[in-house]
Structures are given as C-alpha cells and as structure tokens.
Design a protein around this motif. Structure first.
Motif, mmCIF file in Angstrom:
data_model
loop_
_atom_site.group_PDB
_atom_site.id
_atom_site.type_symbol
_atom_site.label_atom_id
_atom_site.label_comp_id
_atom_site.label_asym_id
_atom_site.label_seq_id
_atom_site.Cartn_x
_atom_site.Cartn_y
_atom_site.Cartn_z
ATOM 1 N N SER A 1 11.568 -4.433 0.499
ATOM 2 C CA SER A 1 12.040 -3.355 1.377
ATOM 3 C C SER A 1 11.141 -2.123 1.333
ATOM 4 O O SER A 1 10.946 -1.459 2.358
ATOM 5 N N GLU A 2 10.577 -1.797 0.180
ATOM 6 C CA GLU A 2 9.684 -0.631 0.096
ATOM 7 C C GLU A 2 8.393 -0.855 0.880
ATOM 8 O O GLU A 2 7.917 0.045 1.580
ATOM 9 N N ASP A 3 7.833 -2.047 0.779
ATOM 10 C CA ASP A 3 6.622 -2.363 1.550
ATOM 11 C C ASP A 3 6.922 -2.343 3.043
ATOM 12 O O ASP A 3 6.106 -1.879 3.844
ATOM 13 N N LYS A 4 8.082 -2.831 3.411
ATOM 14 C CA LYS A 4 8.484 -2.843 4.814
ATOM 15 C C LYS A 4 8.591 -1.418 5.357
ATOM 16 O O LYS A 4 8.127 -1.136 6.459
ATOM 17 N N SER B 1 -0.799 -9.348 0.758
ATOM 18 C CA SER B 1 0.008 -9.521 -0.441
ATOM 19 C C SER B 1 -0.525 -8.729 -1.627
ATOM 20 O O SER B 1 -1.723 -8.445 -1.705
ATOM 21 N N THR B 2 0.371 -8.393 -2.552
ATOM 22 C CA THR B 2 -0.055 -7.814 -3.824
ATOM 23 C C THR B 2 -0.434 -8.923 -4.798
ATOM 24 O O THR B 2 -1.122 -8.692 -5.777
ATOM 25 N N ALA B 3 0.030 -10.140 -4.502
ATOM 26 C CA ALA B 3 -0.249 -11.296 -5.359
ATOM 27 C C ALA B 3 -1.627 -11.853 -5.018
ATOM 28 O O ALA B 3 -1.756 -12.831 -4.300
ATOM 29 N N ALA B 4 -2.647 -11.205 -5.522
ATOM 30 C CA ALA B 4 -4.014 -11.629 -5.222
ATOM 31 C C ALA B 4 -4.652 -12.234 -6.464
ATOM 32 O O ALA B 4 -4.631 -11.647 -7.531
ATOM 33 N N SER B 5 -5.184 -13.413 -6.280
ATOM 34 C CA SER B 5 -5.966 -14.070 -7.325
ATOM 35 C C SER B 5 -7.008 -14.924 -6.622
ATOM 36 O O SER B 5 -6.880 -15.216 -5.428
ATOM 37 N N GLN B 6 -8.008 -15.321 -7.347
ATOM 38 C CA GLN B 6 -9.035 -16.164 -6.741
ATOM 39 C C GLN B 6 -8.414 -17.448 -6.189
ATOM 40 O O GLN B 6 -8.749 -17.884 -5.094
ATOM 41 N N LYS C 1 -2.462 -5.709 -0.496
ATOM 42 C CA LYS C 1 -1.684 -4.517 -0.152
ATOM 43 C C LYS C 1 -2.144 -3.369 -1.028
ATOM 44 O O LYS C 1 -2.228 -3.498 -2.246
ATOM 45 N N GLN C 2 -2.423 -2.269 -0.394
ATOM 46 C CA GLN C 2 -2.873 -1.078 -1.104
ATOM 47 C C GLN C 2 -1.679 -0.329 -1.674
ATOM 48 O O GLN C 2 -0.576 -0.408 -1.154
ATOM 49 N N SER C 3 -1.904 0.426 -2.726
ATOM 50 C CA SER C 3 -0.810 1.103 -3.419
ATOM 51 C C SER C 3 -0.488 2.480 -2.844
ATOM 52 O O SER C 3 0.555 3.036 -3.132
ATOM 53 N N THR C 4 -1.387 3.041 -2.031
ATOM 54 C CA THR C 4 -1.104 4.345 -1.435
ATOM 55 C C THR C 4 -0.940 4.203 0.077
ATOM 56 O O THR C 4 -1.501 3.287 0.687
ATOM 57 N N PHE C 5 -0.196 5.130 0.660
ATOM 58 C CA PHE C 5 0.017 5.099 2.102
ATOM 59 C C PHE C 5 -1.307 5.179 2.849
ATOM 60 O O PHE C 5 -1.548 4.437 3.793
ATOM 61 N N GLY C 6 -2.203 6.075 2.418
ATOM 62 C CA GLY C 6 -3.487 6.244 3.090
ATOM 63 C C GLY C 6 -4.330 4.981 3.094
ATOM 64 O O GLY C 6 -4.929 4.629 4.109
ATOM 65 N N GLU C 7 -4.388 4.290 1.967
ATOM 66 C CA GLU C 7 -5.164 3.051 1.890
ATOM 67 C C GLU C 7 -4.500 1.927 2.689
ATOM 68 O O GLU C 7 -5.176 1.138 3.343
ATOM 69 N N LEU C 8 -3.181 1.855 2.633
ATOM 70 C CA LEU C 8 -2.444 0.866 3.436
ATOM 71 C C LEU C 8 -2.708 1.110 4.917
ATOM 72 O O LEU C 8 -2.993 0.172 5.680
#
Length: 140
Positions: free
Chosen positions: A14-17, A91-96, A113-120
C-alpha cells in the motif's frame, strides 16, 4: 502497445502504491492508471476485458500469482502476446537471479524501486518517456 492505453500496475504494498499514485498524479499522463494487488486479478482483467494497455509495471512478490508466473502466462497466451504489451518488473526484490529470470521470460525491463520520492519519480518518468517514443508492431 497502445500509447494512449492504460498503465497496468501490479503492486500489493500500500505504501508503494501511494507513492506511485503521487508520481502519476504529478505528471498528469493521459493514460488511465489501473492498479491490481495481485497477479491473478491482473491476468483476469487482461483476458476478460477488450483493452490494449500501454505497459505493465509488475512487482515480483505478490499473493496468488507472482510477477514471474504472471509474465509466463502472458507470454504463453497467443492472444495476449499479439497485444505487444511491454512488461516491466518494478521491485525492491532485486538480485542477479531475479534479473536473469525476468529476461528469460522476455520481460522488457527490470527496475529497482527507489527509496525516495524523487528517485522513484525519475524512474517512472524515464520509463514513460522511453515507451512513449518506442514503436511497436501494432502501432502501424
């Protein structure tokens, strides 16, 4: 791909949304934004509705049908494949291994997914502008 079609976002957090809604609200793209909380609901919509989306932004870890399973079902469905819908993992679930798995399913991109609004915001704008300029077979 329909450049004026809806953007399908599959996100169960919900927060990402909320953050994504703010980014799209700020940039006033003409595309309708349609949210789904799980991959199965998104698949049902794509199969049942006569809609040609602009693109799909999909999380990986979701209930019922995860992002990889959804991508595989779309990729294996001839009718959905004809729609040429860009499928991007977001996704925040990033792996090779996740990135390898995504591209093995012919995903057109994998974004963290970036952690700040500006980067997102920068990432979403980049994605939207890239695909607005891209040609697809059904654009002719």
């Amino acid at each position: 791909m329909n450049k004026n079609g809806p953007v399908i976002i599959i996100e169960d957090d919900s927060e990402d949304k909320i953050l994504l809604k703010e980014v799209f609200k700020k940039h006033t793209y003409p595309n309708e934004i349609i949210y789904f909380s799980d991959g199965q609901k998104a698949l049902d919509f794509l199969i049942e509705e006569d809609v040609l989306p602009f693109l799909i932004l999909s999380d990986i870890n979701m209930p019922k049908l995860n992002g990889f399973e959804l991508r595989k079902k779309i990729y294996e469905d001839a009718r959905l494949q004809e729609k040429c819908i860009p499928y991007l993992f977001f996704s925040t679930a990033a792996s090779q291994q996740y990135v390898i798995d995504a591209y093995s399913l012919s995903a057109q991109g994998f974004f963290v997914k970036q952690s700040t609004f500006g980067e997102l915001e920068k990432t979403i704008v980049l994605i939207m502008e890239y695909w607005k300029r891209c040609a697809a077979p059904n654009n002719f």
